[in-house]
Design a protein around this motif. Structure first.
Motif, PDB file in Angstrom:
ATOM      1  N   GLY A 272       0.786  -1.228   0.000  1.00 16.98           N
ATOM      2  CA  GLY A 272       0.000   0.000   0.000  1.00 16.98           C
ATOM      3  C   GLY A 272       0.815   1.274   0.000  1.00 16.98           C
ATOM      4  O   GLY A 272       0.263   2.373   0.109  1.00 16.98           O
ATOM      5  N   ILE A 273       2.140   1.197  -0.122  1.00 19.29           N
ATOM      6  CA  ILE A 273       2.980   2.388  -0.129  1.00 19.29           C
ATOM      7  C   ILE A 273       2.684   3.224  -1.380  1.00 19.29           C
ATOM      8  O   ILE A 273       2.349   2.688  -2.441  1.00 19.29           O
ATOM      9  N   GLN A 274       2.797   4.515  -1.232  1.00 17.99           N
ATOM     10  CA  GLN A 274       2.497   5.436  -2.326  1.00 17.99           C
ATOM     11  C   GLN A 274       3.417   5.161  -3.525  1.00 17.99           C
ATOM     12  O   GLN A 274       4.645   5.177  -3.390  1.00 17.99           O
ATOM     13  N   LYS A 275       2.847   4.920  -4.684  1.00 20.21           N
ATOM     14  CA  LYS A 275       3.626   4.509  -5.854  1.00 20.21           C
ATOM     15  C   LYS A 275       4.589   5.580  -6.318  1.00 20.21           C
ATOM     16  O   LYS A 275       5.712   5.284  -6.732  1.00 20.21           O
ATOM     17  N   ILE A 276       4.172   6.841  -6.275  1.00 20.49           N
ATOM     18  CA  ILE A 276       5.041   7.919  -6.737  1.00 20.49           C
ATOM     19  C   ILE A 276       6.262   8.058  -5.827  1.00 20.49           C
ATOM     20  O   ILE A 276       7.372   8.343  -6.284  1.00 20.49           O
ATOM     21  N   LEU A 277       6.067   7.784  -4.523  1.00 24.09           N
ATOM     22  CA  LEU A 277       7.196   7.818  -3.582  1.00 24.09           C
ATOM     23  C   LEU A 277       8.205   6.727  -3.937  1.00 24.09           C
ATOM     24  O   LEU A 277       9.419   6.977  -3.986  1.00 24.09           O
ATOM     25  N   VAL A 278       7.699   5.515  -4.205  1.00 20.68           N
ATOM     26  CA  VAL A 278       8.587   4.410  -4.572  1.00 20.68           C
ATOM     27  C   VAL A 278       9.308   4.715  -5.871  1.00 20.68           C
ATOM     28  O   VAL A 278      10.511   4.466  -6.005  1.00 20.68           O
TER      29      VAL A 278
ATOM     30  N   ILE B 199      16.383   7.632  -7.364  1.00 18.78           N
ATOM     31  CA  ILE B 199      17.538   8.101  -6.600  1.00 18.78           C
ATOM     32  C   ILE B 199      18.450   6.939  -6.225  1.00 18.78           C
ATOM     33  O   ILE B 199      19.673   7.014  -6.358  1.00 18.78           O
ATOM     34  N   PHE B 200      17.844   5.843  -5.780  1.00 20.96           N
ATOM     35  CA  PHE B 200      18.606   4.675  -5.343  1.00 20.96           C
ATOM     36  C   PHE B 200      19.491   4.135  -6.475  1.00 20.96           C
ATOM     37  O   PHE B 200      20.695   3.912  -6.286  1.00 20.96           O
ATOM     38  N   TYR B 201      18.919   3.916  -7.641  1.00 20.72           N
ATOM     39  CA  TYR B 201      19.704   3.370  -8.755  1.00 20.72           C
ATOM     40  C   TYR B 201      20.707   4.384  -9.289  1.00 20.72           C
ATOM     41  O   TYR B 201      21.786   4.008  -9.765  1.00 20.72           O
ATOM     42  N   ASP B 202      20.383   5.685  -9.202  1.00 19.59           N
ATOM     43  CA  ASP B 202      21.360   6.719  -9.578  1.00 19.59           C
ATOM     44  C   ASP B 202      22.566   6.672  -8.644  1.00 19.59           C
ATOM     45  O   ASP B 202      23.722   6.805  -9.082  1.00 19.59           O
ATOM     46  N   VAL B 203      22.300   6.495  -7.349  1.00 21.28           N
ATOM     47  CA  VAL B 203      23.389   6.405  -6.367  1.00 21.28           C
ATOM     48  C   VAL B 203      24.280   5.207  -6.691  1.00 21.28           C
ATOM     49  O   VAL B 203      25.515   5.305  -6.677  1.00 21.28           O
ATOM     50  N   ARG B 204      23.682   4.072  -6.999  1.00 22.37           N
ATOM     51  CA  ARG B 204      24.456   2.861  -7.299  1.00 22.37           C
ATOM     52  C   ARG B 204      25.339   3.026  -8.535  1.00 22.37           C
ATOM     53  O   ARG B 204      26.368   2.361  -8.660  1.00 22.37           O
ATOM     54  N   GLU B 205      24.926   3.899  -9.446  1.00 22.75           N
ATOM     55  CA  GLU B 205      25.671   4.048 -10.699  1.00 22.75           C
ATOM     56  C   GLU B 205      26.740   5.132 -10.645  1.00 22.75           C
ATOM     57  O   GLU B 205      27.441   5.358 -11.626  1.00 22.75           O
ATOM     58  N   VAL B 206      26.882   5.817  -9.501  1.00 21.88           N
ATOM     59  CA  VAL B 206      27.897   6.865  -9.382  1.00 21.88           C
ATOM     60  C   VAL B 206      29.290   6.239  -9.466  1.00 21.88           C
ATOM     61  O   VAL B 206      29.617   5.329  -8.692  1.00 21.88           O
TER      62      VAL B 206
ATOM     63  N   LEU C  37      12.650   4.725   6.751  1.00 26.15           N
ATOM     64  CA  LEU C  37      12.952   6.027   7.358  1.00 26.15           C
ATOM     65  C   LEU C  37      12.169   7.148   6.698  1.00 26.15           C
ATOM     66  O   LEU C  37      11.666   8.057   7.370  1.00 26.15           O
ATOM     67  N   LEU C  38      12.085   7.119   5.367  1.00 24.62           N
ATOM     68  CA  LEU C  38      11.330   8.147   4.647  1.00 24.62           C
ATOM     69  C   LEU C  38       9.879   8.176   5.115  1.00 24.62           C
ATOM     70  O   LEU C  38       9.282   9.241   5.285  1.00 24.62           O
ATOM     71  N   LEU C  39       9.315   6.984   5.324  1.00 21.80           N
ATOM     72  CA  LEU C  39       7.932   6.900   5.793  1.00 21.80           C
ATOM     73  C   LEU C  39       7.818   7.349   7.255  1.00 21.80           C
ATOM     74  O   LEU C  39       6.893   8.060   7.627  1.00 21.80           O
ATOM     75  N   HIS C  40       8.799   6.925   8.061  1.00 20.12           N
ATOM     76  CA  HIS C  40       8.772   7.274   9.488  1.00 20.12           C
ATOM     77  C   HIS C  40       8.901   8.772   9.705  1.00 20.12           C
ATOM     78  O   HIS C  40       8.241   9.351  10.578  1.00 20.12           O
TER      79      HIS C  40
ATOM     80  N   PRO D  46       8.516  14.869   2.904  1.00 20.15           N
ATOM     81  CA  PRO D  46       7.694  15.420   1.816  1.00 20.15           C
ATOM     82  C   PRO D  46       8.156  14.900   0.461  1.00 20.15           C
ATOM     83  O   PRO D  46       9.357  14.813   0.194  1.00 20.15           O
ATOM     84  N   LEU D  47       7.211  14.564  -0.384  1.00 18.79           N
ATOM     85  CA  LEU D  47       7.533  14.023  -1.698  1.00 18.79           C
ATOM     86  C   LEU D  47       8.338  15.020  -2.523  1.00 18.79           C
ATOM     87  O   LEU D  47       9.168  14.635  -3.346  1.00 18.79           O
ATOM     88  N   GLU D  48       8.133  16.324  -2.257  1.00 20.48           N
ATOM     89  CA  GLU D  48       8.837  17.352  -3.026  1.00 20.48           C
ATOM     90  C   GLU D  48      10.353  17.248  -2.847  1.00 20.48           C
ATOM     91  O   GLU D  48      11.122  17.596  -3.742  1.00 20.48           O
ATOM     92  N   VAL D  49      10.779  16.774  -1.678  1.00 21.49           N
ATOM     93  CA  VAL D  49      12.222  16.641  -1.418  1.00 21.49           C
ATOM     94  C   VAL D  49      12.841  15.644  -2.388  1.00 21.49           C
ATOM     95  O   VAL D  49      13.958  15.835  -2.875  1.00 21.49           O
ATOM     96  N   LEU D  50      12.103  14.572  -2.689  1.00 17.96           N
ATOM     97  CA  LEU D  50      12.610  13.570  -3.624  1.00 17.96           C
ATOM     98  C   LEU D  50      12.400  14.015  -5.072  1.00 17.96           C
ATOM     99  O   LEU D  50      13.193  13.669  -5.946  1.00 17.96           O
ATOM    100  N   GLN D  51      11.347  14.778  -5.333  1.00 20.05           N
ATOM    101  CA  GLN D  51      11.024  15.171  -6.699  1.00 20.05           C
ATOM    102  C   GLN D  51      11.911  16.288  -7.218  1.00 20.05           C
ATOM    103  O   GLN D  51      12.121  16.415  -8.419  1.00 20.05           O
TER     104      GLN D  51
END
Length: 280
Positions: free
Chosen positions: A195-201, A207-214, A232-235, A239-244
């Motif tokens: 049930g996690i928000q799809k846009i957040l995932v 970001i996660f895969y970009d980090v791995r490719e650095v 942690l992001l959920l806890h 805000p979604l804007e921080v990731l966007q």
């Protein structure tokens, strides 16, 4: 049994094939892969799927193969002899069973996990060749042959820190767990965060895969670290804007301590952010 994954573990088709082949052959399943890709958890899930007891042998740099069979405490016997203890007359009182002994004599067919075998001395795998091949060993102190009635399901994990001997590899069915692609990773996240928000995932995965490719990253974040980061992001109700925003001048991700695990990688991202600000 046929392993098809569980409700808690997303198994790819090639992993299912490997597990079922090893079970059919009754060969140890040697699983390699990056740390955090679910090698250890796999053994737990095989045991759960087979409704079998799990026996874990966690290997350390000081672990010796003999400890997996049994240990004889001669010092304790000598001390009891000096104290006149009646237990001294039965040498079996001073034999401590190892994890292989437990697995060979378990009342129901178990799953034996030999975890991180590459941590031990280079001779460790060779010292277990005969026991894992024949599923038996001899206890010299009690003149007893310990033999498995049925070959247990054996899962051996390795982080590839050391090369394993060819003679040992020949006796195993091998599988390398590839790092999950986005589709598989999405399925793993859905299992852990229904049930996690799809846009957040979606943004978190970018970001996660970009980090791995650095380039130059000393330790790439793993699946388990992504799950920690999402938790942690959920806890923190991030805000979604921080990731966007994806601001290049803020190259380091929020709550990056869950993803970056050494100072060199943190400094690398700080340099990237600094260079981005200079060029803007």
């Amino acid at each position: 049994m046929r392993f098809e994954g569980t409700s808690e573990y997303v198994a790819t088709d090639d992993l299912k094939v490997a597990v079922n082949a090893a079970v059919a052959l009754r060969r140890p399943l040697l699983v390699k892969g990056e740390p955090g890709t679910g090698k250890t958890v796999l053994a737990h899930q095989i045991a759960q799927a087979a409704k079998a007891p799990l026996i874990e042998w966690n290997i350390k740099s000081t672990t010796k193969a003999q400890q997996g069979l049994y240990e004889y405490d001669a010092v304790a016997r000598l001390r009891d002899g000096q104290l006149g203890d009646e237990r001294v007359h039965d040498i079996g009182n001073y034999i401590k069973k190892g994890k292989l002994w437990e697995a060979f004599t378990a009342p129901e067919l178990p799953v034996l996990l030999i975890d991180e075998i590459d941590k031990a001395d280079i001779e460790f795998p060779n010292d277990l060749l005969q026991e894992l091949d024949r599923m038996e060993f001899y206890v010299y102190e009690t003149k007893e042959l310990v033999k498995a009635k049925d070959r247990p399901i054996v899962v051996i994990t390795s982080n590839n820190e050391k090369e394993l001997p060819d003679a040992f590899l020949r006796r195993c069915f091998f599988h390398y767990i590839k790092f999950p692609n986005r589709e598989t990773m999405q399925a793993i996240i859905d299992v852990h965060f229904p049930g996690i928000q799809k846009i957040l995932v979606q943004k978190a995965l970018e970001i996660f895969y970009d980090v791995r490719e650095v380039p130059g990253l000393k330790k790439k974040p793993s699946t388990s670290e992504l799950l920690d980061w999402l938790k942690l992001l959920l806890h923190e109700d991030m805000p979604l804007e921080v990731l966007q925003s994806r601001d290049p001048s803020k190259a380091i991700p929020p709550l990056h301590g869950a993803l970056l695990k050494n100072e060199q990688d943190v400094m690398l991202f700080e340099r990237l952010a600094f260079m981005s600000r200079r060029n803007s």
